[in-house]
Enzyme design. Sequence first.
Site, short mmCIF file in Angstrom:
data_model
loop_
_atom_site.label_atom_id
_atom_site.label_comp_id
_atom_site.label_asym_id
_atom_site.label_seq_id
_atom_site.Cartn_x
_atom_site.Cartn_y
_atom_site.Cartn_z
N GLU A 97 -7.94 1.83 13.95
CA GLU A 97 -9.26 1.86 14.53
C GLU A 97 -8.32 2.59 15.86
O GLU A 97 -8.09 1.53 16.86
CB GLU A 97 -9.86 0.55 14.59
CG GLU A 97 -11.40 0.94 15.29
CD GLU A 97 -11.41 0.63 16.98
OE1 GLU A 97 -11.22 1.69 17.76
OE2 GLU A 97 -11.47 -0.31 17.32
N CYS B 279 -14.20 0.73 22.92
CA CYS B 279 -13.92 1.68 22.12
C CYS B 279 -15.54 2.47 21.62
O CYS B 279 -15.59 3.62 21.41
CB CYS B 279 -13.28 1.22 20.76
SG CYS B 279 -11.47 0.54 21.27
#
Length: 465
Positions: free
Chosen positions: A227, A261
């Site tokens: 990720e 994020c």
Amino acid sequence: MFTSINPATGAQGETFQELEPADLELALERAQSAYRSWRTSSLEQRTQLLSAIADAWEADKQHLAEVAVREMGKTLKSAVAEVEKCIAGFRHYAEHGPRYLEPVEVETATGHAVARWLPMGPVLAIMPWNFPYWQAVRFIAPTIMAGNVALLKHASSVQGCGQLMQQLVSAAGAPDGLFQNLPIKSDKVSDLIADKRVVAVTLTGSEGAGAKVAQAAGKALKKVVLELGGSDPLIVMPSADLDQAAKTAVTARVQNAGQSCICAKRMIVHQDVYDAFLERFAAGMQAVKIGDPMEDGIEMGPLSSVEQRDTVLEQVERAKASGATLLVGAEKIERDGAWMTPGVLIDIDPESDVAKEEIFGPVAAVYKARDIDHAIELANDVPYGLGSAVWTQEADEIERFARDIESGMTAVNSLLASTPEAPFGGVKLSGHGRELGPWGLHEFMNLKAVMFAAEGGRTGPKAGD
């Protein structure tokens, strides 16, 4: 040696010793020993442990939150919310994990087969500082439920968080070695991935770190989940509730001081409502209450470090040099610590270097879109594809965005946030693989087919027996 630095004051906090090679070897032996027994634990044992861990975290919630504030600067309110999300994550897998692991029976041309989910072994997680608990827990909880063992290489700046997590998991009754925080530096990671006792690796972090981890995992032929970064778009169409859209966009850019994020970093606004949205958004960014993250009512504290703050300010200067206009903010606050004001950039050249980067701080880029096609083109015109958000009341537009935006997640008329029930992850340079829900649980498990011939009838248990 690792040293915590309070980003609100610049003051030095706790220090933590790096693991010596002999200690790291002992940690790996403990992990392997824990796996030998935990792999055959019952689902009931696993759910009971996860529930006990959730209870332990609930009892120590305030302490957990305060450690996170001191180590990376998030507001106390947001730190408490992060711990509460972790508790929900543990409880989610305790409640739903057994159902996620139910075997599936299929008929075959020669009889039948039962597909079973089985553990694999110790899994290494390399995690960042921005959500020091949640990033780790969305790995730890499914790892324990799977019958695997969890090894955490946490960011150097949040070793206090990593140590506290290990203490609480142990206090909840976890077997020795089931979850270990490994205070090691990044130069030890490749050797750790290559070690035969580590069966897989997951990383949340930068594109560069992801490439190095993927290379090491590929060399060792081990499964990897990545990720990585995101430059998430938030698209506003003419039918949107502009007040709510602008308010949510402000939250996206200043929560966690913009160091998230999946929160929107690029606001892509239809030309018909561009001016009205921009007025609301800029005013909201200017009104953000900045201050001591331990105080009530504070909406944004410092960034995680002076280095991170200066990186964001340097990106703003490069954007201006390439023709962008700094509408408001993005100014260094002259005080000890890693402080700056939220900022808004407009008139950005979509082809400039900064336009293709992730700005990991409280600065938003606002673009004007001619129509829905142009909005989607702008949304996809970056190398990342983690999250996205769309604001519209038109069903056909929602369908277009859901289908055509290149991202792993899309929020509709809301702030994008991870949740234990839904898959989390991205495409393109934002990585691959998924966390959370059954998908995250299954990533590091052996899907084994147990085959039975038709002759003589069934000789093995049916799925669910």
